[in-house]
Design a protein around this motif. Sequence first.
Motif, mmCIF file in Angstrom:
data_model
loop_
_atom_site.group_PDB
_atom_site.id
_atom_site.type_symbol
_atom_site.label_atom_id
_atom_site.label_comp_id
_atom_site.label_asym_id
_atom_site.label_seq_id
_atom_site.Cartn_x
_atom_site.Cartn_y
_atom_site.Cartn_z
ATOM 1 N N LEU A 1 0.795 -1.339 -0.097
ATOM 2 C CA LEU A 1 0.015 0.054 0.025
ATOM 3 C C LEU A 1 0.756 1.258 0.149
ATOM 4 O O LEU A 1 0.594 2.120 -0.814
ATOM 5 C CB LEU A 1 -0.882 0.198 1.172
ATOM 6 C CG LEU A 1 -1.667 1.271 1.624
ATOM 7 C CD1 LEU A 1 -2.750 1.587 0.298
ATOM 8 C CD2 LEU A 1 -2.616 1.240 2.656
ATOM 9 N N LEU A 2 2.062 1.103 0.712
ATOM 10 C CA LEU A 2 2.680 2.437 0.719
ATOM 11 C C LEU A 2 3.314 2.661 -0.599
ATOM 12 O O LEU A 2 3.288 4.158 -0.874
ATOM 13 C CB LEU A 2 4.098 2.122 1.848
ATOM 14 C CG LEU A 2 5.242 3.273 1.719
ATOM 15 C CD1 LEU A 2 4.531 4.506 2.359
ATOM 16 C CD2 LEU A 2 6.408 2.653 2.592
ATOM 17 N N GLN B 1 3.739 -3.268 4.672
ATOM 18 C CA GLN B 1 3.367 -4.624 4.874
ATOM 19 C C GLN B 1 2.015 -4.955 4.441
ATOM 20 O O GLN B 1 1.956 -6.276 4.117
ATOM 21 C CB GLN B 1 3.584 -4.879 6.311
ATOM 22 C CG GLN B 1 4.859 -4.965 6.937
ATOM 23 C CD GLN B 1 5.576 -5.908 6.361
ATOM 24 O OE1 GLN B 1 5.604 -6.911 6.434
ATOM 25 N NE2 GLN B 1 6.781 -5.115 5.611
ATOM 26 N N LEU B 2 1.000 -4.122 4.237
ATOM 27 C CA LEU B 2 -0.212 -4.244 3.671
ATOM 28 C C LEU B 2 -0.258 -4.422 2.266
ATOM 29 O O LEU B 2 0.065 -3.180 1.604
ATOM 30 C CB LEU B 2 -1.346 -3.404 4.176
ATOM 31 C CG LEU B 2 -2.473 -3.445 3.623
ATOM 32 C CD1 LEU B 2 -3.307 -4.941 4.167
ATOM 33 C CD2 LEU B 2 -3.303 -2.416 4.530
ATOM 34 N N ALA B 3 -0.497 -5.507 1.613
ATOM 35 C CA ALA B 3 -0.720 -5.624 -0.044
ATOM 36 C C ALA B 3 -1.938 -4.834 -0.371
ATOM 37 O O ALA B 3 -2.830 -4.911 0.335
ATOM 38 C CB ALA B 3 -0.730 -6.927 -0.474
ATOM 39 N N ALA B 4 -1.442 -4.163 -1.452
ATOM 40 C CA ALA B 4 -2.809 -3.413 -1.919
ATOM 41 C C ALA B 4 -4.058 -4.329 -2.151
ATOM 42 O O ALA B 4 -5.268 -3.917 -1.998
ATOM 43 C CB ALA B 4 -2.398 -2.825 -3.382
ATOM 44 N N GLY B 5 -4.054 -5.427 -2.603
ATOM 45 C CA GLY B 5 -5.035 -6.477 -2.766
ATOM 46 C C GLY B 5 -5.434 -6.932 -1.606
ATOM 47 O O GLY B 5 -6.717 -7.456 -1.528
ATOM 48 N N CYS C 1 5.767 4.302 7.747
ATOM 49 C CA CYS C 1 4.826 4.149 6.881
ATOM 50 C C CYS C 1 3.360 3.969 7.374
ATOM 51 O O CYS C 1 2.288 3.974 6.708
ATOM 52 C CB CYS C 1 4.997 3.174 6.138
ATOM 53 S SG CYS C 1 5.077 1.434 7.125
ATOM 54 N N THR C 2 3.208 4.399 8.740
ATOM 55 C CA THR C 2 1.967 4.095 9.482
ATOM 56 C C THR C 2 0.749 4.883 8.889
ATOM 57 O O THR C 2 0.854 6.045 8.498
ATOM 58 C CB THR C 2 2.187 4.325 10.902
ATOM 59 O OG1 THR C 2 3.087 3.388 11.448
ATOM 60 C CG2 THR C 2 0.655 4.225 11.634
#
Lengths: 190, 152
Positions: B20-21, B58-62, B45-46
């Motif tokens: 996501l970043l 860490q959060l994938a866009a999908g 990146c929070t």
Amino acid sequence: MRTFAVALLLATPVAAQDAPTKAQGLAAWDDIYAVTSHPRCTNCHVGADGIPMWDGLTYGADAVHGMHVLAGESRVGAETMPCRTCHIGAQSGNATPHAPPMIDDAWRLPPAELAWLGKSSDALCAQLRDPETNDGFAMDGLATHLETSAFVAWGFDPGAGRSVPPGTLDEMVVALNLWAAAGTPCASDP
Amino acid sequence: MKLTVNGETHDVDVEDDMPLLWVLRDELGITGPKYGCGIAQCGACTVHVDGVAVRSCQLAAGDVIGDVTTIEGLGTPSALHAVQEAWIDLQVAQCGYCQAGQIMQAASFLDMNSEPTDAQIDAAMSGNLCRCGSYPRIRDAVKLAAIKLRRV
């Protein structure tokens, strides 16, 4: 020991098999304890202080989780920093060293009464056969839990160079069923 | 895929596994969230997803489920969030690189725990690193923001 326990189970057709002996049950327990006392399990099966461990990789046996993590009474860090801030609840290859592992479930610590860290074989044996201290499971339910929990599956395949408990998940379930069929004996039983 | 960021829905053409970043910074030009370590060890990146602090590296866009809020959407210069006010009141930032992540972490934390203890503040903020060592001011600002929020 694992080979011994599994071989005992497989050597005789089930239909003709009597209940396993106490000795067979204790051998199966030894296999179970080899897993449940492994850091991959005890890093999260911690006590009421809610401080997870980081025993593994290069951190050392006494390393607590970085970032001063406190899972709190909620066991998910709701009072401070949620586990899911870093441990995203999505399936992942978990291939990046030192990055937080992720599974398709909400990352959390087990309830405090399921603390395993530092427990002796006999103490953990008594704990796991008692529904009061094993999260309310009868033995068949515990086997189903092992087979279906995303956490347990990850524990046997944690990725990124993390250590794994001995044996496989299937062997763990076989050992659990054998231990249960033998009457969940513990070494200190009379 | 569609992503809602700071109240605006975007159509983005990215791989599902793009962090996501990356999407925020390189695709949408939202550069408040910073790249620090890329492995959730620093907190720069929070962002928020439905109000919960998440390391966007860490959060994938999908895997994004919910509305994303970045520092740009937390408050505005004319209507600051209480945490941003406290940060200015106490002049917390030194170089400032980590501060967007610090503020997003603090805002989410105080939303969940409006009367935190000192120990809880330390635990909540310890995943956000500050190479300038502004930690004492961060701690004071979180306490001040908690007071401000309780007055609202």
